[in-house]
Motif scaffolding. Structure first.
Motif, mmCIF file in Angstrom:
data_model
loop_
_atom_site.group_PDB
_atom_site.id
_atom_site.type_symbol
_atom_site.label_atom_id
_atom_site.label_comp_id
_atom_site.label_asym_id
_atom_site.label_seq_id
_atom_site.Cartn_x
_atom_site.Cartn_y
_atom_site.Cartn_z
ATOM 1 N N SER A 148 0.809 -1.128 -0.531
ATOM 2 C CA SER A 148 0.375 -0.459 0.031
ATOM 3 C C SER A 148 1.046 1.124 -0.360
ATOM 4 O O SER A 148 1.934 1.313 0.681
ATOM 5 C CB SER A 148 -0.260 -0.055 1.373
ATOM 6 O OG SER A 148 -0.155 0.785 2.654
ATOM 7 N N SER A 149 0.004 2.261 -0.649
ATOM 8 C CA SER A 149 1.106 3.322 -0.258
ATOM 9 C C SER A 149 -0.051 4.542 0.512
ATOM 10 O O SER A 149 -0.950 4.968 0.010
ATOM 11 C CB SER A 149 1.801 4.360 -1.496
ATOM 12 O OG SER A 149 0.638 4.054 -2.837
ATOM 13 N N PRO A 150 0.141 5.606 1.531
ATOM 14 C CA PRO A 150 -0.659 6.779 1.335
ATOM 15 C C PRO A 150 -1.129 6.939 0.224
ATOM 16 O O PRO A 150 -0.955 7.168 -1.539
ATOM 17 C CB PRO A 150 -0.176 8.012 1.566
ATOM 18 C CG PRO A 150 1.461 7.911 2.008
ATOM 19 C CD PRO A 150 1.349 6.124 0.724
ATOM 20 N N ARG A 151 -3.058 7.980 -0.019
ATOM 21 C CA ARG A 151 -3.144 8.851 -0.833
ATOM 22 C C ARG A 151 -2.608 9.996 -0.873
ATOM 23 O O ARG A 151 -2.207 10.117 -0.547
ATOM 24 C CB ARG A 151 -4.694 8.853 -0.340
ATOM 25 C CG ARG A 151 -5.736 8.083 -0.118
ATOM 26 C CD ARG A 151 -7.358 7.981 0.450
ATOM 27 N NE ARG A 151 -7.715 8.873 -0.427
ATOM 28 C CZ ARG A 151 -8.384 9.803 -0.093
ATOM 29 N NH1 ARG A 151 -8.625 9.257 1.420
ATOM 30 N NH2 ARG A 151 -9.312 10.581 -0.636
ATOM 31 N N ASP A 152 -2.837 10.483 -2.722
ATOM 32 C CA ASP A 152 -1.851 11.088 -3.475
ATOM 33 C C ASP A 152 -2.558 11.597 -4.420
ATOM 34 O O ASP A 152 -2.154 11.100 -5.887
ATOM 35 C CB ASP A 152 -0.801 10.663 -3.343
ATOM 36 C CG ASP A 152 -0.225 12.261 -3.987
ATOM 37 O OD1 ASP A 152 -0.568 13.037 -4.405
ATOM 38 O OD2 ASP A 152 1.577 11.590 -4.490
ATOM 39 N N THR A 153 -3.994 12.117 -3.999
ATOM 40 C CA THR A 153 -4.851 12.422 -5.216
ATOM 41 C C THR A 153 -5.374 13.554 -5.103
ATOM 42 O O THR A 153 -5.381 14.235 -4.418
ATOM 43 C CB THR A 153 -6.041 11.111 -6.031
ATOM 44 O OG1 THR A 153 -6.917 11.480 -5.273
ATOM 45 C CG2 THR A 153 -4.915 10.417 -6.812
ATOM 46 N N PHE A 154 -5.455 14.662 -5.942
ATOM 47 C CA PHE A 154 -6.213 15.952 -6.359
ATOM 48 C C PHE A 154 -7.475 15.817 -5.360
ATOM 49 O O PHE A 154 -8.025 16.722 -4.363
ATOM 50 C CB PHE A 154 -6.013 16.924 -7.340
ATOM 51 C CG PHE A 154 -6.203 18.184 -7.113
ATOM 52 C CD1 PHE A 154 -5.464 19.231 -6.309
ATOM 53 C CD2 PHE A 154 -6.625 18.820 -7.810
ATOM 54 C CE1 PHE A 154 -6.412 20.433 -5.565
ATOM 55 C CE2 PHE A 154 -7.736 20.002 -7.743
ATOM 56 C CZ PHE A 154 -7.609 20.710 -6.533
ATOM 57 N N THR A 155 -8.203 15.099 -6.061
ATOM 58 C CA THR A 155 -9.124 14.544 -6.219
ATOM 59 C C THR A 155 -9.599 14.215 -4.499
ATOM 60 O O THR A 155 -10.466 14.802 -3.951
ATOM 61 C CB THR A 155 -10.141 13.770 -6.833
ATOM 62 O OG1 THR A 155 -9.624 13.075 -7.047
ATOM 63 C CG2 THR A 155 -10.576 14.914 -7.943
ATOM 64 N N GLY A 156 -8.544 13.315 -4.244
ATOM 65 C CA GLY A 156 -8.342 12.812 -2.533
ATOM 66 C C GLY A 156 -8.836 13.761 -2.051
ATOM 67 O O GLY A 156 -9.253 13.669 -0.479
ATOM 68 N N GLU A 162 -12.444 18.450 2.024
ATOM 69 C CA GLU A 162 -14.006 19.260 1.458
ATOM 70 C C GLU A 162 -14.841 18.560 0.953
ATOM 71 O O GLU A 162 -15.481 18.710 0.247
ATOM 72 C CB GLU A 162 -13.755 20.186 0.702
ATOM 73 C CG GLU A 162 -13.412 21.684 0.500
ATOM 74 C CD GLU A 162 -12.954 22.728 -0.602
ATOM 75 O OE1 GLU A 162 -13.910 23.298 -1.057
ATOM 76 O OE2 GLU A 162 -11.707 22.614 -0.798
ATOM 77 N N PRO A 163 -16.074 17.902 2.656
ATOM 78 C CA PRO A 163 -16.541 16.584 1.822
ATOM 79 C C PRO A 163 -18.247 16.967 1.834
ATOM 80 O O PRO A 163 -18.149 16.194 0.862
ATOM 81 C CB PRO A 163 -17.267 16.231 3.547
ATOM 82 C CG PRO A 163 -16.017 16.817 4.447
ATOM 83 C CD PRO A 163 -15.764 18.325 4.061
ATOM 84 N N ALA A 164 -18.230 18.451 1.333
ATOM 85 C CA ALA A 164 -19.369 18.685 0.742
ATOM 86 C C ALA A 164 -19.336 18.320 -0.664
ATOM 87 O O ALA A 164 -20.601 18.305 -1.017
ATOM 88 C CB ALA A 164 -19.352 19.926 1.549
ATOM 89 N N ARG A 165 -18.533 18.478 -1.012
ATOM 90 C CA ARG A 165 -17.733 18.279 -3.033
ATOM 91 C C ARG A 165 -18.383 17.026 -2.859
ATOM 92 O O ARG A 165 -18.926 16.302 -4.803
ATOM 93 C CB ARG A 165 -16.123 18.184 -3.005
ATOM 94 C CG ARG A 165 -16.520 19.815 -3.617
ATOM 95 C CD ARG A 165 -14.493 20.103 -3.266
ATOM 96 N NE ARG A 165 -14.084 20.636 -3.628
ATOM 97 C CZ ARG A 165 -13.693 21.682 -4.543
ATOM 98 N NH1 ARG A 165 -13.859 21.017 -5.598
ATOM 99 N NH2 ARG A 165 -12.912 23.029 -4.606
ATOM 100 N N ARG A 166 -18.572 15.884 -2.107
ATOM 101 C CA ARG A 166 -19.187 14.769 -2.944
ATOM 102 C C ARG A 166 -21.076 14.501 -2.769
ATOM 103 O O ARG A 166 -20.982 13.721 -3.186
ATOM 104 C CB ARG A 166 -18.699 13.112 -1.431
ATOM 105 C CG ARG A 166 -17.179 13.914 -1.359
ATOM 106 C CD ARG A 166 -16.172 13.085 -2.495
ATOM 107 N NE ARG A 166 -16.505 11.468 -2.632
ATOM 108 C CZ ARG A 166 -16.701 10.263 -3.987
ATOM 109 N NH1 ARG A 166 -15.661 10.868 -4.345
ATOM 110 N NH2 ARG A 166 -16.467 8.958 -3.654
#
Length: 170
Positions: A148-156, A162-166
Protein backbone atom coordinates in the motif's frame (compact mmCIF):
# COMPACT_ATOMS: atom_id res chain seq x y z
CA UNK A 1 -10.96 30.74 -10.64
CA UNK A 2 -7.79 32.81 -10.61
CA UNK A 3 -4.33 31.36 -11.08
CA UNK A 4 -3.53 32.32 -7.49
CA UNK A 5 -6.60 30.49 -6.15
CA UNK A 6 -5.72 27.38 -8.15
CA UNK A 7 -2.06 27.49 -7.11
CA UNK A 8 -3.01 27.86 -3.44
CA UNK A 9 -5.28 24.85 -3.72
CA UNK A 10 -2.60 22.82 -5.48
CA UNK A 11 0.05 23.71 -2.90
CA UNK A 12 -2.30 22.87 -0.04
CA UNK A 13 -2.85 19.54 -1.78
CA UNK A 14 0.93 19.10 -2.11
CA UNK A 15 1.36 19.75 1.62
CA UNK A 16 -1.42 17.22 2.40
CA UNK A 17 0.14 14.62 0.08
CA UNK A 18 3.63 15.21 1.49
CA UNK A 19 2.26 14.84 5.03
CA UNK A 20 0.72 11.48 4.13
CA UNK A 21 3.88 10.38 2.38
CA UNK A 22 6.17 11.29 5.27
CA UNK A 23 3.82 9.57 7.75
CA UNK A 24 3.93 6.44 5.59
CA UNK A 25 7.70 6.61 5.29
CA UNK A 26 8.00 7.11 9.05
CA UNK A 27 5.99 3.94 9.67
CA UNK A 28 7.98 2.06 7.05
CA UNK A 29 11.32 3.30 8.34
CA UNK A 30 10.58 2.11 11.85
CA UNK A 31 10.50 -1.47 10.59
CA UNK A 32 12.62 -1.34 7.46
CA UNK A 33 16.30 -1.46 6.68
CA UNK A 34 15.59 -2.00 3.00
CA UNK A 35 17.75 -0.36 0.38
CA UNK A 36 14.44 0.65 -1.19
CA UNK A 37 13.62 2.76 1.88
CA UNK A 38 16.92 4.60 1.50
CA UNK A 39 16.13 5.10 -2.19
CA UNK A 40 12.74 6.58 -1.26
CA UNK A 41 14.42 9.01 1.15
CA UNK A 42 16.93 10.05 -1.55
CA UNK A 43 14.09 10.66 -4.02
CA UNK A 44 12.20 12.78 -1.48
CA UNK A 45 15.40 14.69 -0.71
CA UNK A 46 15.88 15.40 -4.43
CA UNK A 47 12.31 16.73 -4.72
CA UNK A 48 12.85 18.86 -1.62
CA UNK A 49 16.10 20.31 -2.96
CA UNK A 50 14.36 21.29 -6.19
CA UNK A 51 11.58 22.90 -4.10
CA UNK A 52 14.23 24.93 -2.24
CA UNK A 53 16.10 25.89 -5.42
CA UNK A 54 12.92 27.21 -6.99
CA UNK A 55 11.98 29.00 -3.76
CA UNK A 56 15.26 30.89 -4.11
CA UNK A 57 14.63 31.52 -7.81
CA UNK A 58 11.15 32.88 -7.04
CA UNK A 59 12.67 35.33 -4.55
CA UNK A 60 15.53 36.30 -6.87
CA UNK A 61 18.09 35.05 -4.34
CA UNK A 62 20.95 32.57 -4.69
CA UNK A 63 20.62 29.07 -3.26
CA UNK A 64 23.24 26.92 -1.59
CA UNK A 65 22.78 23.74 -3.64
CA UNK A 66 25.51 22.46 -5.94
CA UNK A 67 23.45 19.43 -7.05
CA UNK A 68 19.88 18.19 -6.92
CA UNK A 69 20.86 14.63 -5.98
CA UNK A 70 23.63 14.65 -3.40
CA UNK A 71 25.34 11.42 -2.39
CA UNK A 72 23.94 11.61 1.13
CA UNK A 73 20.40 12.45 2.22
CA UNK A 74 19.65 13.97 5.61
CA UNK A 75 18.17 11.84 8.36
CA UNK A 76 14.51 11.11 7.58
CA UNK A 77 13.11 13.10 10.54
CA UNK A 78 15.11 16.20 9.56
CA UNK A 79 14.05 15.84 5.94
CA UNK A 80 10.38 15.41 6.84
CA UNK A 81 10.43 18.57 8.98
CA UNK A 82 12.17 20.51 6.21
CA UNK A 83 9.61 19.33 3.63
CA UNK A 84 6.74 20.46 5.86
CA UNK A 85 8.37 23.84 6.49
CA UNK A 86 8.96 24.36 2.76
CA UNK A 87 5.39 23.37 1.91
CA UNK A 88 4.10 25.96 4.38
CA UNK A 89 6.48 28.56 2.96
CA UNK A 90 5.08 28.05 -0.55
CA UNK A 91 1.48 28.42 0.68
CA UNK A 92 2.31 31.67 2.46
CA UNK A 93 4.35 32.94 -0.48
CA UNK A 94 1.60 32.33 -3.04
CA UNK A 95 -0.99 33.98 -0.79
CA UNK A 96 1.06 37.21 -0.86
CA UNK A 97 1.49 37.43 -4.64
CA UNK A 98 -0.62 39.56 -6.96
CA UNK A 99 -1.49 38.78 -10.57
CA UNK A 100 1.41 40.80 -11.99
CA UNK A 101 3.93 39.08 -9.69
CA UNK A 102 2.62 35.66 -10.71
CA UNK A 103 3.00 36.51 -14.40
CA UNK A 104 6.44 38.13 -14.04
CA UNK A 105 9.25 36.45 -15.96
CA UNK A 106 12.35 35.62 -13.92
CA UNK A 107 15.81 34.78 -15.21
CA UNK A 108 17.85 32.30 -13.18
CA UNK A 109 20.52 29.63 -13.65
CA UNK A 110 19.42 25.99 -13.68
CA UNK A 111 21.42 23.61 -11.50
CA UNK A 112 23.38 22.53 -14.61
CA UNK A 113 24.58 26.13 -14.96
CA UNK A 114 22.51 26.84 -18.07
CA UNK A 115 20.35 29.97 -18.02
CA UNK A 116 16.61 29.75 -17.64
CA UNK A 117 13.62 32.06 -17.76
CA UNK A 118 10.16 31.22 -16.47
CA UNK A 119 7.20 33.08 -15.01
CA UNK A 120 6.45 32.58 -11.35
CA UNK A 121 3.28 30.71 -12.40
CA UNK A 122 5.36 28.35 -14.53
CA UNK A 123 7.86 27.77 -11.73
CA UNK A 124 5.06 27.02 -9.29
CA UNK A 125 3.45 24.68 -11.82
CA UNK A 126 6.79 22.92 -12.21
CA UNK A 127 7.06 22.39 -8.46
CA UNK A 128 3.61 20.77 -8.38
CA UNK A 129 4.32 18.49 -11.36
CA UNK A 130 7.85 17.60 -10.20
CA UNK A 131 6.73 16.77 -6.67
CA UNK A 132 3.83 14.63 -7.90
CA UNK A 133 6.14 12.68 -10.19
CA UNK A 134 8.52 11.85 -7.36
CA UNK A 135 5.77 11.08 -4.82
CA UNK A 136 4.55 8.56 -7.40
CA UNK A 137 8.01 6.98 -7.53
CA UNK A 138 8.10 6.73 -3.76
CA UNK A 139 4.53 5.40 -3.67
CA UNK A 140 5.52 2.59 -6.01
CA UNK A 141 8.45 1.68 -3.73
CA UNK A 142 6.15 1.71 -0.70
CA UNK A 143 3.60 -0.48 -2.49
CA UNK A 144 6.34 -2.99 -3.34
CA UNK A 145 7.42 -3.12 0.31
CA UNK A 146 4.04 -2.94 2.08
CA UNK A 147 1.34 -3.52 -0.57
CA UNK A 148 0.00 0.00 0.00
CA UNK A 149 0.95 3.64 -0.27
CA UNK A 150 -0.55 6.89 1.02
CA UNK A 151 -3.40 8.50 -0.89
CA UNK A 152 -2.10 11.06 -3.34
CA UNK A 153 -4.72 12.49 -5.63
CA UNK A 154 -5.99 16.03 -5.92
CA UNK A 155 -9.59 14.76 -5.87
CA UNK A 156 -8.85 12.74 -2.72
CA UNK A 157 -7.51 15.89 -1.08
CA UNK A 158 -10.54 17.95 -2.12
CA UNK A 159 -12.97 15.30 -0.89
CA UNK A 160 -11.19 14.91 2.45
CA UNK A 161 -10.84 18.62 3.14
CA UNK A 162 -14.18 19.68 1.64
CA UNK A 163 -16.59 16.75 2.13
CA UNK A 164 -19.50 18.76 0.72
CA UNK A 165 -17.95 18.30 -2.72
CA UNK A 166 -19.16 14.69 -2.58
CA UNK A 167 -22.77 15.74 -2.20
CA UNK A 168 -25.06 16.14 -5.17
CA UNK A 169 -25.85 19.70 -6.13
CA UNK A 170 -29.54 20.56 -6.06
Amino acid sequence: MSAQTLLLSLFRYKAWADEGLTAGLTALGERSAHAEFRTAIRILNHAHIVDRIFAANLQLTPHAYAATDPDEAPKPDSLFKAVKKTDQWYIGYIARLDEAELAAMIEFPFSDGMPGRMSREEMLGHIIAHGGYHRGEIGRIMTQLTRSSPRDTFTGYLHETEPARRERMR
